[in-house]
Scaffold this motif. Structure first.
Motif, PDB file in Angstrom:
ATOM      1  N   ASP A 183       8.635   5.433 -19.710  1.00 30.85           N
ATOM      2  CA  ASP A 183       7.268   5.284 -19.391  1.00 30.85           C
ATOM      3  C   ASP A 183       6.563   3.757 -18.649  1.00 30.85           C
ATOM      4  OD1 ASP A 183       6.455   7.280 -20.934  1.00 30.85           O
ATOM      5  OD2 ASP A 183       6.770   6.394 -22.773  1.00 30.85           O
ATOM      6  N   ILE A 184       7.688   3.466 -17.736  1.00 29.82           N
ATOM      7  CA  ILE A 184       7.627   2.635 -16.665  1.00 29.82           C
ATOM      8  C   ILE A 184       6.975   2.720 -15.243  1.00 29.82           C
ATOM      9  CG2 ILE A 184       8.888   0.169 -15.956  1.00 29.82           C
ATOM     10  CD1 ILE A 184      10.573   0.565 -18.292  1.00 29.82           C
ATOM     11  N   TRP A 185       6.847   2.393 -14.565  1.00 27.53           N
ATOM     12  CA  TRP A 185       6.327   2.890 -13.431  1.00 27.53           C
ATOM     13  C   TRP A 185       7.150   2.207 -12.375  1.00 27.53           C
ATOM     14  CZ3 TRP A 185       3.005   6.366 -10.951  1.00 27.53           C
ATOM     15  CH2 TRP A 185       1.755   6.566 -12.090  1.00 27.53           C
ATOM     16  N   GLU A 186       7.514   2.720 -11.266  1.00 26.96           N
ATOM     17  CA  GLU A 186       8.597   2.071 -10.388  1.00 26.96           C
ATOM     18  C   GLU A 186       7.751   2.037  -9.458  1.00 26.96           C
ATOM     19  OE1 GLU A 186      12.515   3.851  -7.983  1.00 26.96           O
ATOM     20  OE2 GLU A 186      13.136   3.464 -10.641  1.00 26.96           O
ATOM     21  N   ILE A 187       7.835   1.258  -8.762  1.00 26.76           N
ATOM     22  CA  ILE A 187       7.326   0.927  -7.152  1.00 26.76           C
ATOM     23  C   ILE A 187       8.670   0.172  -5.920  1.00 26.76           C
ATOM     24  CG2 ILE A 187       5.134  -0.387  -6.186  1.00 26.76           C
ATOM     25  CD1 ILE A 187       3.959  -0.596  -8.407  1.00 26.76           C
ATOM     26  N   GLU A 188       8.562   1.432  -5.306  1.00 28.10           N
ATOM     27  CA  GLU A 188       9.839   0.918  -4.933  1.00 28.10           C
ATOM     28  C   GLU A 188       9.298   0.379  -3.091  1.00 28.10           C
ATOM     29  OE1 GLU A 188      13.786   2.331  -2.669  1.00 28.10           O
ATOM     30  OE2 GLU A 188      13.245   3.904  -3.820  1.00 28.10           O
ATOM     31  N   SER A 206       0.524  -1.204   0.377  1.00 26.90           N
ATOM     32  CA  SER A 206       0.808   0.011   0.088  1.00 26.90           C
ATOM     33  C   SER A 206       0.707   1.406  -0.035  1.00 26.90           C
ATOM     34  CB  SER A 206      -0.630   0.383   1.060  1.00 26.90           C
ATOM     35  OG  SER A 206      -1.958  -1.193   0.787  1.00 26.90           O
ATOM     36  N   ILE A 207       2.416   1.662   0.422  1.00 22.88           N
ATOM     37  CA  ILE A 207       3.031   2.633   0.860  1.00 22.88           C
ATOM     38  C   ILE A 207       3.088   2.348  -0.135  1.00 22.88           C
ATOM     39  CG2 ILE A 207       5.179   3.510   1.719  1.00 22.88           C
ATOM     40  CD1 ILE A 207       3.580   1.357   4.506  1.00 22.88           C
ATOM     41  N   ALA A 208       3.927   1.068  -1.052  1.00 22.44           N
ATOM     42  CA  ALA A 208       4.697   1.803  -2.649  1.00 22.44           C
ATOM     43  C   ALA A 208       4.050   1.491  -3.641  1.00 22.44           C
ATOM     44  CB  ALA A 208       5.168   0.289  -2.520  1.00 22.44           C
ATOM     45  N   ILE A 209       2.559   2.079  -3.649  1.00 25.73           N
ATOM     46  CA  ILE A 209       1.877   1.923  -4.292  1.00 25.73           C
ATOM     47  C   ILE A 209       1.431   3.157  -4.488  1.00 25.73           C
ATOM     48  CG2 ILE A 209      -0.593   1.742  -5.842  1.00 25.73           C
ATOM     49  CD1 ILE A 209      -0.647  -0.959  -4.383  1.00 25.73           C
ATOM     50  N   GLU A 210       1.338   3.930  -3.128  1.00 24.01           N
ATOM     51  CA  GLU A 210       0.485   5.654  -2.955  1.00 24.01           C
ATOM     52  C   GLU A 210       2.184   5.972  -3.285  1.00 24.01           C
ATOM     53  OE1 GLU A 210      -0.190   8.464   0.733  1.00 24.01           O
ATOM     54  OE2 GLU A 210      -0.929   6.382   0.518  1.00 24.01           O
ATOM     55  N   HIS A 211       3.393   6.253  -3.077  1.00 21.13           N
ATOM     56  CA  HIS A 211       4.745   6.660  -3.375  1.00 21.13           C
ATOM     57  C   HIS A 211       5.065   5.848  -4.719  1.00 21.13           C
ATOM     58  CE1 HIS A 211       4.182   8.508  -0.128  1.00 21.13           C
ATOM     59  NE2 HIS A 211       3.789   7.578   0.725  1.00 21.13           N
TER      60      HIS A 211
END
Length: 337
Positions: free
Chosen positions: A120-125, A108-113
Motif C-alpha cells: 500500500d505504498i506508492w513507488e515513484i521512480e 511528470s514522467i515519474a508520476i505518470e508511471h
C-alpha cells in the motif's frame, strides 16, 4: 560519460544572443529522429548511461506530452527499454533554469508511471535523463544539479548528465554509432561561417569533414542495407546546414554538391529498381521488354516526385533527370491532387 574524442583546438562559443531565437529547427530535427528513426537513440543512451543495448533489444516510445494544472509539458523523447525509462532532451542554448525544467519533466514522467505496491505504498521512480547540447558552449559542467529538500529534512541531489555534440569528431561518431549527432555537426563551424567564412583552409577542412560524413554514411548504408536511413539523414543534415550557412556563402553550394548529389543517386536507384520490378510484372502480360521500359519510365517519374516531397529543388533534380521528365512528374502530381 565515457571516453570522447575531444577536439584539441577550442571551438568558438555559440552566439548567446541568437541561440534563444529560432531554435525550432533543432527541436524539429531531434523530434523527427525520435519519431521516425528512434533506433538512433539507443547508441546515445549507451554512451551516456554506460549501457550496452543493441539494435535488437525491444524498446517502446512513450507519450511525450504530460498534462498538468498549469498547461502541457512536452518533452523531446521518452523511451522504455526493459524496466528502465530514459528521457532525452536536445538543447541549443545555455539556460540556467535547465535543471528546473528537467526536474519538472522528470517528475511528470515519474508520476505518470508510478506504481502502487502490495504494501500500500506508492513507488515513484524518476527516469534516467540527460541533456544533449548541440551548439558550442564553454564551461558546461558534466551534470545539471539541484538539491531537493523534503519536509522531513531529507536532502537529495538531483543530477542530470550532459553530453556535448562538439566533443565528437566524425570518426568518433561512427565508431560509437552516434548518427543522431550528424545533423548537428555543422554547428561546430557556426561561428566561422557567420563571421569569417572565407578562410580557404577552414573552408576546405569543413568540406573534407562532410566528404567523410558522406563516405562513412554510404559505407554504413551499404553494410546494413539501409539506404532509406542514409537518405533521411542527409535530408536532416542539409536542413540544418541550410539554416546555418548564410545564403551568399559559397560553402552552401559546395556542401550541397557533396551531400545532395548522393541522395539523388540513391533515391533514383532505389526507385528504378522498384520500377524494373513493376515493369517485369507487366511484362508477363504485355511482353517483358515493353514492360521493363514502361516500368523504368514510371520509376523515373516516381523518383522525381519523391525528391520533390523530400524538398529537393528543380535544379538539383535536373542534374539527374530531363526537364521533360520533371514536367511530367509535376503534372502527374497535380492530377493526383
Amino acid at each position: 560519460m565515457g571516453n570522447t574524442d575531444i577536439v584539441t583546438a577550442p571551438l568558438s562559443d555559440a552566439n548567446e544572443k541568437n541561440t534563444t531565437e529560432h531554435s525550432t529547427i533543432f527541436d524539429d530535427v531531434f523530434r523527427t529522429i525520435a519519431q521516425k528513426m528512434p533506433q538512433l537513440l539507443i547508441p546515445l543512451i549507451n554512451e551516456v548511461f554506460h549501457t550496452s543495448y543493441s539494435d535488437k533489444d525491444h524498446f517502446e516510445q512513450l507519450r511525450n506530452e504530460h498534462y498538468e494544472k498549469f498547461g502541457t509539458v512536452v518533452t523531446d523523447s521518452i523511451i522504455r527499454i526493459g524496466n528502465h525509462i530514459y528521457h532525452l532532451e536536445c538543447q541549443s542554448s545555455k539556460d540556467k533554469t535547465m535543471v528546473i525544467r528537467m526536474f519538472e519533466y522528470d517528475i511528470s514522467i515519474a508520476i505518470e508511471h508510478a506504481s502502487f505496491e502490495s504494501n500500500d505504498i506508492w513507488e515513484i521512480e524518476f527516469p534516467q535523463s540527460c541533456v544533449l547540447y548541440i551548439r558550442n558552449h564553454r564551461s558546461l559542467p558534466d551534470f545539471h544539479e539541484a538539491i531537493v529538500k523534503f519536509a522531513d529534512g531529507q536532502k537529495i541531489r538531483y543530477r542530470v548528465p550532459i553530453i556535448q555534440a562538439k566533443k565528437y569528431t566524425v570518426d568518433r561518431i561512427f565508431e560509437k554509432r552516434l548518427l543522431i549527432l550528424l545533423p548537428y555537426h555543422i554547428l561546430r563551424y557556426e561561428h566561422f561561417l557567420k563571421h569569417n567564412g572565407t578562410d580557404l583552409k577552414r573552408v576546405q577542412h569543413l568540406l573534407d569533414d562532410f566528404r567523410k560524413v558522406n563516405r562513412k554514411l554510404e559505407e554504413t548504408s551499404e553494410k546494413e542495407q539501409k539506404s532509406h536511413l542514409y537518405m533521411d539523414m542527409i535530408v536532416l543534415i542539409e536542413e540544418i546546414a541550410d539554416y546555418i550557412i548564410p545564403e551568399d556563402n559559397q560553402i552552401r553550394k559546395g556542401l550541397g554538391e557533396i551531400m545532395g548529389g548522393k541522395i539523388l543517386k540513391l533515391r533514383s536507384e532505389e526507385l528504378l529498381e522498384l520500377g524494373e520490378a513493376r515493369g517485369e510484372a507487366r511484362g508477363e502480360a504485355r511482353g517483358e521488354a515493353r514492360g521493363r521500359l514502361t516500368g523504368l519510365h514510371e520509376a523515373k517519374i516516381d523518383a522525381i516526385q519523391n525528391m520533390i516531397d523530400l524538398g529537393l529543388t528543380r535544379e538539383q533534380i535536373l542534374r539527374k533527370y530531363s526537364p521533360e521528365e520533371y514536367e511530367e512528374a509535376i503534372n502527374s502530381m497535380s492530377v493526383k491532387a
